[in-house]
Write a protein that holds these residues in place. Structure first.
Motif, PDB file in Angstrom:
ATOM      1  N   GLY A 274     -21.387  22.363 -13.480  1.00  0.00           N
ATOM      2  CA  GLY A 274     -20.053  21.760 -13.621  1.00  0.00           C
ATOM      3  C   GLY A 274     -20.015  20.581 -14.565  1.00  0.00           C
ATOM      4  N   GLY A 275     -21.141  20.291 -15.237  1.00  0.00           N
ATOM      5  CA  GLY A 275     -21.184  19.135 -16.151  1.00  0.00           C
ATOM      6  C   GLY A 275     -20.355  19.380 -17.404  1.00  0.00           C
ATOM      7  N   THR A 276     -19.735  18.287 -17.887  1.00  0.00           N
ATOM      8  CA  THR A 276     -18.916  18.416 -19.102  1.00  0.00           C
ATOM      9  C   THR A 276     -19.682  17.934 -20.329  1.00  0.00           C
ATOM     10  OG1 THR A 276     -18.066  16.201 -18.692  1.00  0.00           O
ATOM     11  CG2 THR A 276     -16.746  18.043 -17.857  1.00  0.00           C
ATOM     12  N   GLY A 277     -20.833  17.311 -20.108  1.00  0.00           N
ATOM     13  CA  GLY A 277     -21.584  16.757 -21.244  1.00  0.00           C
ATOM     14  C   GLY A 277     -21.048  15.386 -21.642  1.00  0.00           C
ATOM     15  N   LEU A 278     -20.154  14.836 -20.790  1.00  0.00           N
ATOM     16  CA  LEU A 278     -19.587  13.518 -21.114  1.00  0.00           C
ATOM     17  C   LEU A 278     -20.107  12.416 -20.190  1.00  0.00           C
ATOM     18  CD1 LEU A 278     -15.838  14.443 -21.761  1.00  0.00           C
ATOM     19  CD2 LEU A 278     -17.527  13.742 -23.442  1.00  0.00           C
ATOM     20  N   GLY A 279     -20.844  12.831 -19.126  1.00  0.00           N
ATOM     21  CA  GLY A 279     -21.263  11.864 -18.097  1.00  0.00           C
ATOM     22  C   GLY A 279     -22.040  10.686 -18.666  1.00  0.00           C
ATOM     23  N   LEU A 280     -23.092  10.958 -19.463  1.00  0.00           N
ATOM     24  CA  LEU A 280     -23.921   9.854 -19.975  1.00  0.00           C
ATOM     25  C   LEU A 280     -23.207   9.082 -21.078  1.00  0.00           C
ATOM     26  CD1 LEU A 280     -27.525  11.385 -19.983  1.00  0.00           C
ATOM     27  CD2 LEU A 280     -26.560   9.670 -18.447  1.00  0.00           C
ATOM     28  N   ALA A 281     -22.332   9.788 -21.848  1.00  0.00           N
ATOM     29  CA  ALA A 281     -21.547   9.088 -22.888  1.00  0.00           C
ATOM     30  C   ALA A 281     -20.640   8.058 -22.218  1.00  0.00           C
ATOM     31  CB  ALA A 281     -20.734  10.078 -23.701  1.00  0.00           C
ATOM     32  N   ILE A 282     -20.025   8.469 -21.090  1.00  0.00           N
ATOM     33  CA  ILE A 282     -19.155   7.542 -20.354  1.00  0.00           C
ATOM     34  C   ILE A 282     -19.993   6.382 -19.790  1.00  0.00           C
ATOM     35  CG2 ILE A 282     -17.747   7.313 -18.255  1.00  0.00           C
ATOM     36  CD1 ILE A 282     -16.661  10.132 -18.835  1.00  0.00           C
ATOM     37  N   ALA A 283     -21.168   6.723 -19.240  1.00  0.00           N
ATOM     38  CA  ALA A 283     -22.039   5.678 -18.664  1.00  0.00           C
ATOM     39  C   ALA A 283     -22.405   4.646 -19.740  1.00  0.00           C
ATOM     40  CB  ALA A 283     -23.300   6.314 -18.094  1.00  0.00           C
ATOM     41  N   GLN A 284     -22.792   5.135 -20.921  1.00  0.00           N
ATOM     42  CA  GLN A 284     -23.183   4.213 -21.996  1.00  0.00           C
ATOM     43  C   GLN A 284     -21.987   3.372 -22.452  1.00  0.00           C
ATOM     44  OE1 GLN A 284     -25.640   2.546 -22.984  1.00  0.00           O
ATOM     45  NE2 GLN A 284     -26.889   4.069 -24.066  1.00  0.00           N
ATOM     46  N   ALA A 285     -20.796   4.007 -22.546  1.00  0.00           N
ATOM     47  CA  ALA A 285     -19.601   3.273 -22.980  1.00  0.00           C
ATOM     48  C   ALA A 285     -19.275   2.160 -21.985  1.00  0.00           C
ATOM     49  CB  ALA A 285     -18.426   4.228 -23.139  1.00  0.00           C
ATOM     50  N   ILE A 286     -19.402   2.463 -20.685  1.00  0.00           N
ATOM     51  CA  ILE A 286     -19.125   1.428 -19.663  1.00  0.00           C
ATOM     52  C   ILE A 286     -20.149   0.302 -19.775  1.00  0.00           C
ATOM     53  CG2 ILE A 286     -19.055   0.951 -17.184  1.00  0.00           C
ATOM     54  CD1 ILE A 286     -17.981   3.798 -16.759  1.00  0.00           C
ATOM     55  N   ALA A 287     -21.434   0.698 -19.921  1.00  0.00           N
ATOM     56  CA  ALA A 287     -22.487  -0.335 -20.028  1.00  0.00           C
ATOM     57  C   ALA A 287     -22.212  -1.243 -21.230  1.00  0.00           C
ATOM     58  CB  ALA A 287     -23.850   0.333 -20.172  1.00  0.00           C
ATOM     59  N   GLN A 288     -21.840  -0.637 -22.367  1.00  0.00           N
ATOM     60  CA  GLN A 288     -21.594  -1.444 -23.568  1.00  0.00           C
ATOM     61  C   GLN A 288     -20.393  -2.371 -23.390  1.00  0.00           C
ATOM     62  OE1 GLN A 288     -21.600   1.583 -26.563  1.00  0.00           O
ATOM     63  NE2 GLN A 288     -23.834   1.545 -26.734  1.00  0.00           N
ATOM     64  N   ARG A 289     -19.404  -1.889 -22.650  1.00  0.00           N
ATOM     65  CA  ARG A 289     -18.248  -2.763 -22.385  1.00  0.00           C
ATOM     66  C   ARG A 289     -18.638  -3.953 -21.534  1.00  0.00           C
ATOM     67  NH1 ARG A 289     -12.615  -1.568 -20.350  1.00  0.00           N
ATOM     68  NH2 ARG A 289     -12.578  -3.788 -20.767  1.00  0.00           N
ATOM     69  N   HIS A 290     -19.743  -3.807 -20.791  1.00  0.00           N
ATOM     70  CA  HIS A 290     -20.215  -4.923 -19.966  1.00  0.00           C
ATOM     71  C   HIS A 290     -21.359  -5.659 -20.672  1.00  0.00           C
ATOM     72  CE1 HIS A 290     -17.921  -2.740 -16.943  1.00  0.00           C
ATOM     73  NE2 HIS A 290     -17.988  -3.822 -16.182  1.00  0.00           N
ATOM     74  N   ARG A 291     -21.455  -5.489 -21.976  1.00  0.00           N
ATOM     75  CA  ARG A 291     -22.483  -6.115 -22.819  1.00  0.00           C
ATOM     76  C   ARG A 291     -23.902  -5.712 -22.386  1.00  0.00           C
ATOM     77  NH1 ARG A 291     -22.405 -11.568 -22.232  1.00  0.00           N
ATOM     78  NH2 ARG A 291     -21.062 -11.448 -20.424  1.00  0.00           N
ATOM     79  N   GLY A 292     -24.010  -4.495 -21.866  1.00  0.00           N
ATOM     80  CA  GLY A 292     -25.313  -4.008 -21.448  1.00  0.00           C
ATOM     81  C   GLY A 292     -25.618  -2.675 -22.095  1.00  0.00           C
ATOM     82  N   GLN A 293     -26.618  -1.965 -21.574  1.00  0.00           N
ATOM     83  CA  GLN A 293     -26.912  -0.631 -22.095  1.00  0.00           C
ATOM     84  C   GLN A 293     -27.695   0.195 -21.073  1.00  0.00           C
ATOM     85  OE1 GLN A 293     -29.660  -0.119 -25.240  1.00  0.00           O
ATOM     86  NE2 GLN A 293     -30.943  -1.859 -24.677  1.00  0.00           N
ATOM     87  N   VAL A 294     -27.657   1.515 -21.286  1.00  0.00           N
ATOM     88  CA  VAL A 294     -28.430   2.407 -20.419  1.00  0.00           C
ATOM     89  C   VAL A 294     -29.571   2.958 -21.258  1.00  0.00           C
ATOM     90  CG1 VAL A 294     -28.371   4.475 -18.975  1.00  0.00           C
ATOM     91  CG2 VAL A 294     -26.327   3.074 -19.194  1.00  0.00           C
ATOM     92  N   THR A 295     -30.785   2.885 -20.724  1.00  0.00           N
ATOM     93  CA  THR A 295     -31.930   3.453 -21.448  1.00  0.00           C
ATOM     94  C   THR A 295     -32.551   4.551 -20.589  1.00  0.00           C
ATOM     95  OG1 THR A 295     -33.375   1.808 -20.476  1.00  0.00           O
ATOM     96  CG2 THR A 295     -32.479   1.295 -22.650  1.00  0.00           C
ATOM     97  N   VAL A 296     -33.348   5.390 -21.234  1.00  0.00           N
ATOM     98  CA  VAL A 296     -33.985   6.479 -20.483  1.00  0.00           C
ATOM     99  C   VAL A 296     -35.476   6.546 -20.817  1.00  0.00           C
ATOM    100  CG1 VAL A 296     -33.308   8.180 -22.250  1.00  0.00           C
ATOM    101  CG2 VAL A 296     -33.931   8.966 -19.976  1.00  0.00           C
TER     102      VAL A 296
END
Ligand code: ADP
Length: 472
Positions: free
Chosen positions: A416-438
């Motif tokens: 059921g994934g849309t392929g947008l989950g991690l893009a959204i996560a990264q966008a939220i992190a960047q809005r909070h002046r942070g980032q997601v790494t893997v």
């Protein structure tokens, strides 16, 4: 007009304007500098002539008796002078001689006039022809037939016994005569010519360099815009592609329902379930797209508030426990006592961590485990979601944050994934002046870490204390 042409035209226009503005500014400042240089040179030259004339004047005046024949006096002081209206035989050794402070007799010439303004004597190196009557202007610039130029200073001479009486009129103390000191402008003119050539040669060269650099700079400036434009186009194409499949499947199901005979109506509920599933998928996709757009445009008006990462991790562990249990995955959390707070939008941070945790559960095989941990060091607060799942190849790790990117499309679609989950996560992190790494190893699992700048750490004891103060 296609996008390539549009960007090329914008780049050309940008380069032309940049070159014009820069060229204009540099030309004006170049001309200004040259003018200032010439002005400073000219002032220095006049000061030099004036000081030479002053020295000569001050040395000469005490030697000028009022009664004696002026020509005889002058010949005595300057043996090399030529007398007006008499043939002049210049003696080169005399011309070179240092007389009364006038050392450079090749650059300077001197002329003497009586008080009526008639020429008395002149140095043999004076340019020819010069008028034999006085022009009383203090400063004069002369250009003679061979185009050479001279700058000349005229000053009045008084006899030795003359005293300046304050308030006395000039006609009561007639002057002895006039002294003219002139200087060739050959060196000055040569310098002027040199500057002119530098301008004539340097200006087009400079304009050429500006044109080339403008083109290069405009290319650099257009690059991020072009890339962003291409990303937007790619995003639109991907979004259309993603919307097409569920829509086509939905339409096909509806057509199948419409074609059912009265005897086949028992199949309707099953088909309607498919319609509902496809509808939900579409709705999910559209709301993800809207969320991504709003995150990029930064349109949320709600102010930042302190968000407790411990609470977010604990709540989501509880919420997703059922999903994990359904797929036989052990979900646990490691949350410190001290409350770790960041300023941000709580609902967005919930969405971010829930995406990471849902992915960890989705991409871990039954029997595996997922651990959520919260920590903070001097500057950064982190939430790490660690799983023992399928892992991601090193070359794919950078790409999983791209919109619509899926490592394994089929499996991802099935879940059921849309392929947008991690893009959204990264966008939220960047809005909070942070980032997601893997960090991930294939078949051993992955760790997704959210790094956020943190503001305050309050221990649970602090919170309890502040709550008790607030409670009456
Ligand atoms: P999707 O909605 O397809 O899960 P995501 O943007 O959340 O899209 O993830 C992008 C891709 O990254 C997924 O298709 C999956 O292949 C990979 N991925 C994400 N999280 C994990 C994980 N914890 N373990 C392995 N692969 C993952």
């Amino acid at each position: 007009m296609n996008s390539q042409q549009l960007f090329r035209r914008s780049r050309r226009r940008f380069a032309v304007w940049y070159a014009l503005v820069m060229g204009g500014i540099l030309s004006l400042s170049g001309l200004g500098m040259v003018r200032a240089l010439i002005g400073a040179h000219w002032v220095a030259l006049e000061r030099e002539i004036e000081s030479t004339a002053g020295t000569l004047h001050d040395s000469l005046e005490p030697m000028l008796p009022a009664s004696a024949n002026p020509t005889d006096v002058l010949q005595r002081i300057f043996p090399d002078l030529c007398i007006a209206n008499q043939p002049c035989e210049a003696d080169p050794s005399l011309i070179q001689r240092h007389t009364l402070g006038l050392s450079d007799r090749t650059t300077y010439y001197i002329r003497f006039f009586d008080n009526q303004g008639d020429l008395l004597a002149y140095s043999p190196n004076q340019p020819n022809p010069l008028p034999s009557t006085l022009n009383p202007a203090v400063w004069q610039t002369l250009e003679i037939e061979d185009q050479s130029r001279y700058h000349q200073f005229t000053t009045i001479l008084h006899s030795a016994n003359h005293r300046h009486a304050p308030g006395a009129a000039t006609h009561e103390h007639p002057s002895w005569g006039y002294l003219q000191v002139g200087r060739t402008l050959a060196v000055f003119d040569a310098e002027l010519q040199r500057l002119r050539w530098v301008l004539i040669g340097g200006l087009p060269l400079m304009l050429g360099l500006i044109a080339v650099s403008s083109w290069w700079l405009s290319g650099l400036a257009m690059q991020p815009i072009y890339q962003s434009y291409q990303q937007q186009q790619q995003f639109t194409a991907n979004a259309a592609h993603e919307l097409r499949s569920p829509l086509a499947s939905l339409l096909a199901t509806v057509e199948a329902i419409l074609r059912l005979t009265p005897e086949q109506t028992t199949q309707v509920p099953t088909l309607l379930h498919t319609v509902e599933r496809q509808g939900r998928r579409l709705s999910q996709l559209v709301s993800d797209l809207l969320l991504l757009t709003s995150l990029e445009q930064d349109t949320t008006a709600t102010p930042l508030q302190p968000c407790c990462l411990n609470d977010i991790a604990a709540d989501l562990t509880e919420e997703l426990a059922e999903l994990a249990a359904a797929t036989d995955i052990h979900l646990s959390s490691q949350i410190p006592d001290a409350g770790i707070y960041v300023s941000g939008h709580e609902s967005q941070l919930y969405r971010l961590v829930s995406n990471l945790m849902a992915n960890a559960i989705q991409y871990t095989l039954p029997g595996g485990s997922v651990v959520v941990s919260v920590a903070a060091d001097d500057r950064t607060a982190t939430i790490a979601v660690k799983d023992t799942g399928i892992g991601i190849l090193p070359e794919e790790q950078g790409r999983v944050f791209e919109r619509f990117y899926r490592v394994n499309s089929d499996r991802s679609r099935k879940t059921g994934g849309t392929g947008l989950g991690l893009a959204i996560a990264q966008a939220i992190a960047q809005r909070h002046r942070g980032q997601v790494t893997v960090q991930s190893e294939i078949e051993h699992g992955s760790v997704f870490i959210l790094h956020l700048p943190w503001s305050v750490v309050r221990t649970s004891r602090d919170i309890a204390k502040s709550d008790s103060i607030r409670t009456p």
